[in-house]
Design a protein around this motif. Sequence first.
Motif, PDB file in Angstrom:
ATOM      1  N   GLY A 111      -0.592   3.876  10.098  1.00  0.00           N
ATOM      2  CA  GLY A 111      -1.620   4.660  10.793  1.00  0.00           C
ATOM      3  C   GLY A 111      -1.083   5.588  11.854  1.00  0.00           C
ATOM      4  O   GLY A 111      -1.853   6.285  12.513  1.00  0.00           O
ATOM      5  N   ARG A 112       0.264   5.654  12.002  1.00  0.00           N
ATOM      6  CA  ARG A 112       0.869   6.510  13.022  1.00  0.00           C
ATOM      7  C   ARG A 112       2.059   7.255  12.414  1.00  0.00           C
ATOM      8  O   ARG A 112       2.639   6.843  11.411  1.00  0.00           O
ATOM      9  N   GLY A 113       2.463   8.337  13.087  1.00  0.00           N
ATOM     10  CA  GLY A 113       3.647   9.069  12.684  1.00  0.00           C
ATOM     11  C   GLY A 113       3.625   9.409  11.206  1.00  0.00           C
ATOM     12  O   GLY A 113       2.593   9.798  10.640  1.00  0.00           O
ATOM     13  N   HIS A 114       4.782   9.249  10.554  1.00  0.00           N
ATOM     14  CA  HIS A 114       4.885   9.532   9.123  1.00  0.00           C
ATOM     15  C   HIS A 114       4.517   8.322   8.269  1.00  0.00           C
ATOM     16  O   HIS A 114       4.757   8.332   7.054  1.00  0.00           O
ATOM     17  N   SER A 115       3.941   7.296   8.883  1.00  0.00           N
ATOM     18  CA  SER A 115       3.311   6.191   8.148  1.00  0.00           C
ATOM     19  C   SER A 115       1.789   6.296   8.223  1.00  0.00           C
ATOM     20  O   SER A 115       1.079   5.353   7.852  1.00  0.00           O
ATOM     21  N   ALA A 116       1.279   7.426   8.683  1.00  0.00           N
ATOM     22  CA  ALA A 116      -0.160   7.576   8.898  1.00  0.00           C
ATOM     23  C   ALA A 116      -0.952   7.443   7.600  1.00  0.00           C
ATOM     24  O   ALA A 116      -2.117   7.025   7.621  1.00  0.00           O
ATOM     25  N   ALA A 117      -0.346   7.798   6.470  1.00  0.00           N
ATOM     26  CA  ALA A 117      -1.075   7.752   5.210  1.00  0.00           C
ATOM     27  C   ALA A 117      -1.235   6.341   4.658  1.00  0.00           C
ATOM     28  O   ALA A 117      -2.019   6.130   3.727  1.00  0.00           O
ATOM     29  N   LEU A 118      -0.506   5.375   5.198  1.00  0.00           N
ATOM     30  CA  LEU A 118      -0.683   3.999   4.733  1.00  0.00           C
ATOM     31  C   LEU A 118      -2.113   3.539   5.015  1.00  0.00           C
ATOM     32  O   LEU A 118      -2.633   3.741   6.116  1.00  0.00           O
ATOM     33  N   GLY A 126       0.773  -1.238   0.000  1.00  0.00           N
ATOM     34  CA  GLY A 126       0.000   0.000   0.000  1.00  0.00           C
ATOM     35  C   GLY A 126       0.798   1.278   0.000  1.00  0.00           C
ATOM     36  O   GLY A 126       0.216   2.362  -0.073  1.00  0.00           O
ATOM     37  N   GLY A 127       2.125   1.203   0.089  1.00  0.00           N
ATOM     38  CA  GLY A 127       2.906   2.445   0.107  1.00  0.00           C
ATOM     39  C   GLY A 127       4.251   2.266   0.773  1.00  0.00           C
ATOM     40  O   GLY A 127       4.891   1.221   0.626  1.00  0.00           O
ATOM     41  N   THR A 128       4.675   3.269   1.518  1.00  0.00           N
ATOM     42  CA  THR A 128       5.975   3.201   2.194  1.00  0.00           C
ATOM     43  C   THR A 128       5.813   3.418   3.694  1.00  0.00           C
ATOM     44  O   THR A 128       4.957   4.178   4.146  1.00  0.00           O
ATOM     45  N   LEU A 129       6.653   2.723   4.435  1.00  0.00           N
ATOM     46  CA  LEU A 129       6.684   2.789   5.891  1.00  0.00           C
ATOM     47  C   LEU A 129       7.875   3.647   6.298  1.00  0.00           C
ATOM     48  O   LEU A 129       8.989   3.455   5.816  1.00  0.00           O
ATOM     49  N   ARG A 130       7.661   4.596   7.203  1.00  0.00           N
ATOM     50  CA  ARG A 130       8.744   5.449   7.683  1.00  0.00           C
ATOM     51  C   ARG A 130       9.549   4.716   8.763  1.00  0.00           C
ATOM     52  O   ARG A 130       8.987   4.115   9.678  1.00  0.00           O
ATOM     53  N   HIS A 188       0.809  -5.384  10.766  1.00  0.00           N
ATOM     54  CA  HIS A 188       1.972  -4.711  11.342  1.00  0.00           C
ATOM     55  C   HIS A 188       3.189  -5.635  11.333  1.00  0.00           C
ATOM     56  O   HIS A 188       4.318  -5.190  11.079  1.00  0.00           O
ATOM     57  N   GLY A 189       2.960  -6.920  11.613  1.00  0.00           N
ATOM     58  CA  GLY A 189       4.069  -7.868  11.578  1.00  0.00           C
ATOM     59  C   GLY A 189       4.653  -8.012  10.178  1.00  0.00           C
ATOM     60  O   GLY A 189       5.877  -8.094  10.006  1.00  0.00           O
TER      61      GLY A 189
END
Length: 291
Positions: free
Chosen positions: A62-69, A14-18, A78-79
């Motif tokens: 869903g948190r921090g700079h990964s909120a847009a995922l 779905g995108g990128t994880l910070r 999450h795992g």
Amino acid sequence: MDMPAKIYDTDVAGGTLRVLSWGAGPRPVIAVHGITASAVCWRAVARALPEDWTLYAIDLRGRGHSAALPGPYGLDQHGADLRDAVLGLGLGRPVLVGHSLGAYIALLAADAHPEAFGRLVLVDGGLPLPVPADADLDALLAASLGPALARLSETFPTPEAYIQFWQAHPAFAKSWTADAEQYVRYDLTGEPGALRSRVVPESVHGDSRELLLSGERIAAALGRLDSPTPLLRAPAGMFGQPPGMIPDELAAYWQAKVAALTVQTVPGTNHYTILLDQAAANVIAGRLVLA
């Protein structure tokens, strides 16, 4: 180890994880934060590691700079994100540590993807939550997460107003630090005059509900632990008062039941300060190195 974090954006579904990292050593740790937290909560622990270590900390979906995922959220997603971050960063079976919700994610990820991770350390989480069979889950969530969810819907005129909001929190009444301030500032987004937390409320509600329903699989993962696993716990909870998130009786039960598990209380801490107070962070760093 007190330097600006390096920033990575690694591909996940779905995108990128910070991912943030501190340090430049060859020995990696990857860290998972709690339910409404962010990668920045690991800054004090990273500072306490020896120079030959590097700590990588993810912002959960869903948190921090990964909120847009996008969702779905949940423990398995999450795992998978955590595993993909390890692979994307080219880390060789890093030590895995999680705090609060992150401890459950770390436990289940290590159980599902043993090839991706090395030793496991749990911080104030990771034990099944006692939930009565006839419990009203929505009522339990409202009682435990009501204040946190309310904060996510509030807006603040300035960063300083948000900092003052957190300084008044009972968990920080006697322990406000520069690391706590960095943690709070990182959480802010929005337009001036209407700043808010980056956390997506749906991620918190969905993850919390799943956690309450996952006692059996968490217990099974604990039962499969086959190498020494420290669990560090705070004697006080989210509001700075006893009991902690892991009460004495629960800690004693699982200590006796799982031979690989070693429970250690970090005196004078609560659910937040066990990470953000430097003396407590030093204890966690010591277990990461020696676990």
